[in-house]
Scaffold this active site. Structure first.
Site, mmCIF file in Angstrom:
data_model
loop_
_atom_site.group_PDB
_atom_site.id
_atom_site.type_symbol
_atom_site.label_atom_id
_atom_site.label_comp_id
_atom_site.label_asym_id
_atom_site.label_seq_id
_atom_site.Cartn_x
_atom_site.Cartn_y
_atom_site.Cartn_z
ATOM 1 N N ARG A 27 -3.405 -7.190 -8.988
ATOM 2 C CA ARG A 27 -2.424 -6.164 -8.583
ATOM 3 C C ARG A 27 -2.955 -4.778 -8.957
ATOM 4 N NH1 ARG A 27 1.358 -4.644 -11.919
ATOM 5 N NH2 ARG A 27 1.900 -6.722 -12.653
ATOM 6 N N TYR A 57 7.867 7.737 12.957
ATOM 7 C CA TYR A 57 8.045 6.293 13.200
ATOM 8 C C TYR A 57 9.427 5.856 12.685
ATOM 9 C CZ TYR A 57 7.615 1.325 12.242
ATOM 10 O OH TYR A 57 7.860 -0.021 12.164
ATOM 11 N N LYS A 116 -2.605 -1.206 12.820
ATOM 12 C CA LYS A 116 -2.813 -0.718 14.183
ATOM 13 C C LYS A 116 -4.316 -0.602 14.481
ATOM 14 C CE LYS A 116 1.599 -0.761 14.285
ATOM 15 N NZ LYS A 116 2.239 -0.312 13.126
HETATM 16 C C1 LIG Z 1 3.003 5.686 13.051
HETATM 17 C C2 LIG Z 1 3.378 4.498 12.215
HETATM 18 N N1 LIG Z 1 3.461 4.639 10.893
HETATM 19 C C3 LIG Z 1 3.803 3.584 10.093
HETATM 20 C C4 LIG Z 1 4.092 2.354 10.628
HETATM 21 C C5 LIG Z 1 4.471 1.221 9.705
HETATM 22 O O1 LIG Z 1 3.416 0.334 9.575
HETATM 23 P P1 LIG Z 1 3.567 -1.230 9.259
HETATM 24 O O2 LIG Z 1 4.228 -1.848 10.439
HETATM 25 O O3 LIG Z 1 2.155 -1.657 9.030
HETATM 26 O O4 LIG Z 1 4.417 -1.349 8.035
HETATM 27 C C6 LIG Z 1 4.014 2.166 12.006
HETATM 28 C C7 LIG Z 1 4.332 0.844 12.590
HETATM 29 O O5 LIG Z 1 4.544 0.702 13.770
HETATM 30 C C8 LIG Z 1 3.655 3.278 12.821
HETATM 31 O O6 LIG Z 1 3.573 3.143 14.166
#
Ligand SMILES: Cc1ncc(COP(=O)(O)O)c(C=O)c1O
Length: 377
Positions: free
Chosen positions: A46, A98, A195
């Site tokens: 961790r 987001y 992503k």
């Molecule tokens: C721009 C953006 N930031 C953060 C996230 C969150 O990421 P995660 O789904 O890996 O928790 C996403 C998820 O779609 C995103 O598109």
């Protein structure tokens, strides 16, 4: 070295001991401490793990920051970074971030006493007006999700610096290949590596990079204390994904540009949102701070029925949450990524029932266009 080369020749990703060209996967949760008088680098996974360390050092180098941190998801990265603030602090955030970031700020962190004001971050005057005596940070995402609005990073960072505020930028859509906010003066960058960095829709992971050791120490305290760390195997997958980021994102971006232009001419399409299009209102600002428009675009159809029909009929797009994979994904933000935003607020932001977000993958672009033509009939 150009970024494409750095992606492959990260000094951190190879094993110096054996010469292995991929990072050794160390699955151990704990490390024997034979001499308690000697402080070891690793004692418990961790707190630190060799495979995770390779990924953390790689992303810090690519973003040109001081320290990198890996988390169990993009949201764990964002939440852990927000964890460096205290109850009573105030954050100014872009209003069209987001949906998950919107939700954690409005619900969880609001309950813990972190104050929030959301603004149209493309308007510097609105950012300035939102700043209060207890403001500690500005949280930005550009291009924004899902309408690809642009924030002038240098201008927003200048406002933050005047008031000694920390600027946090979610760089998920661009990746360090196309945009490096720390080079423009940002203090912290966060990523959903789920992503483009991972790139194959097979891993959920988040990253954060701090521009200074001092911020790095604060983030590490939350990473180690809160403990939302990824598995070493997931770190390995993202390290592998990063090596092909250049060739993937460059090809996906080329396809996205062709498809965006094609959509602008389609009779069933009412609007297309993509920073490279000539009529994007902040195209120039985007290309001042980024070397490409990326592989994500959105479009609105004339009616909701056309949008729903498209999602039902497409054979090459996965109608799904997420983006940045080798396969083209069509998202329906009102029911997926932005379902957490109240309908009235969504409507005000322009996130309507006829909006579809596309993340273009590596399929042949002519095949994709033929599929879109059929699905829009
Ligand atoms: C721009 C953006 N930031 C953060 C996230 C969150 O990421 P995660 O789904 O890996 O928790 C996403 C998820 O779609 C995103 O598109």
């Amino acid at each position: 070295m150009r970024l494409e080369t750095q992606l492959i020749h990260s000094p951190h990703a190879n094993d110096l001991a054996t010469g292995a060209l991929s990072t050794p996967l160390v699955l151990a949760s704990t490390f024997a401490q034979r001499d308690l008088e000697i402080k070891q680098e690793f004692d418990y996974s961790r707190s630190g793990n060799p495979t995770r360390k390779a990924l953390e050092a790689t992303i810090a180098q690519l973003e040109n920051g001081k320290c990198g941190f890996a988390f169990s998801s993009g949201m764990a990265a964002t939440s852990s970074v927000l964890g460096i603030f205290a109850s009573g602090d105030h954050i100014v955030a872009a209003e069209d971030i987001y949906g998950g970031s919107y939700r954690i700020l409005h619900s969880f962190f609001a309950r813990w006493g972190l104050e929030l004001t959301t603004v149209d971050a493309s308007d510097g005057a609105a950012i300035k007006a939102a700043i209060k005596p207890n403001t500690k940070a500005i949280f930005l995402e550009t291009p924004s999700n899902p309408l690809l609005k642009i924030t002038d990073l240098a201008a927003a960072i200048a406002i933050a610096k005047e008031r000694n505020l920390i600027t946090i930028v979610d760089n998920t859509f661009m990746t360090p290949l196309l945009q490096r906010p720390i080079e423009l003066g940002a203090d912290i960058v966060v990523h959903s590596a789920t992503k483009f960095l991972g790139g194959h829709s097979d891993v959920v992971l988040g990253l954060a990079v701090a521009a200074t050791e001092e911020l790095g120490r604060r983030i590490y305290a939350v990473q180690n204390g809160f403990g939302a760390v990824p598995s070493p195997f997931d770190c390995f997958l993202v390290l592998r994904g990063i090596k092909t980021l250049g060739v993937r994102l460059n090809a996906e971006q080329e396809g996205a540009g062709e498809i965006a232009t094609w959509l602008t001419k389609h009779s069933k399409v009412a609007a297309v949102y993509y920073p490279a299009l000539g009529d994007h209102p902040l195209r120039e600002t985007h290309f001042k701070q980024s070397s490409g428009a990326g592989a994500v675009l959105s479009f609105k159809t004339h009616t909701t029925a056309i949008a729903l029909d498209f999602l039902a009929r497409t054979k090459l797009c996965a109608p799904a949450v997420s983006l940045g994979g080798v396969e083209t994904i069509a998202s329906y933000p009102v029911r997926m990524s932005h379902a957490a935003i109240p309908p009235k607020e969504r409507e005000r932001l322009g996130i309507t029932d006829s909006l579809i977000r596309l993340s273009i993958g590596l399929e042949n672009t002519d095949d994709l266009i033929a599929d879109f033509e059929e699905s829009l009939k």
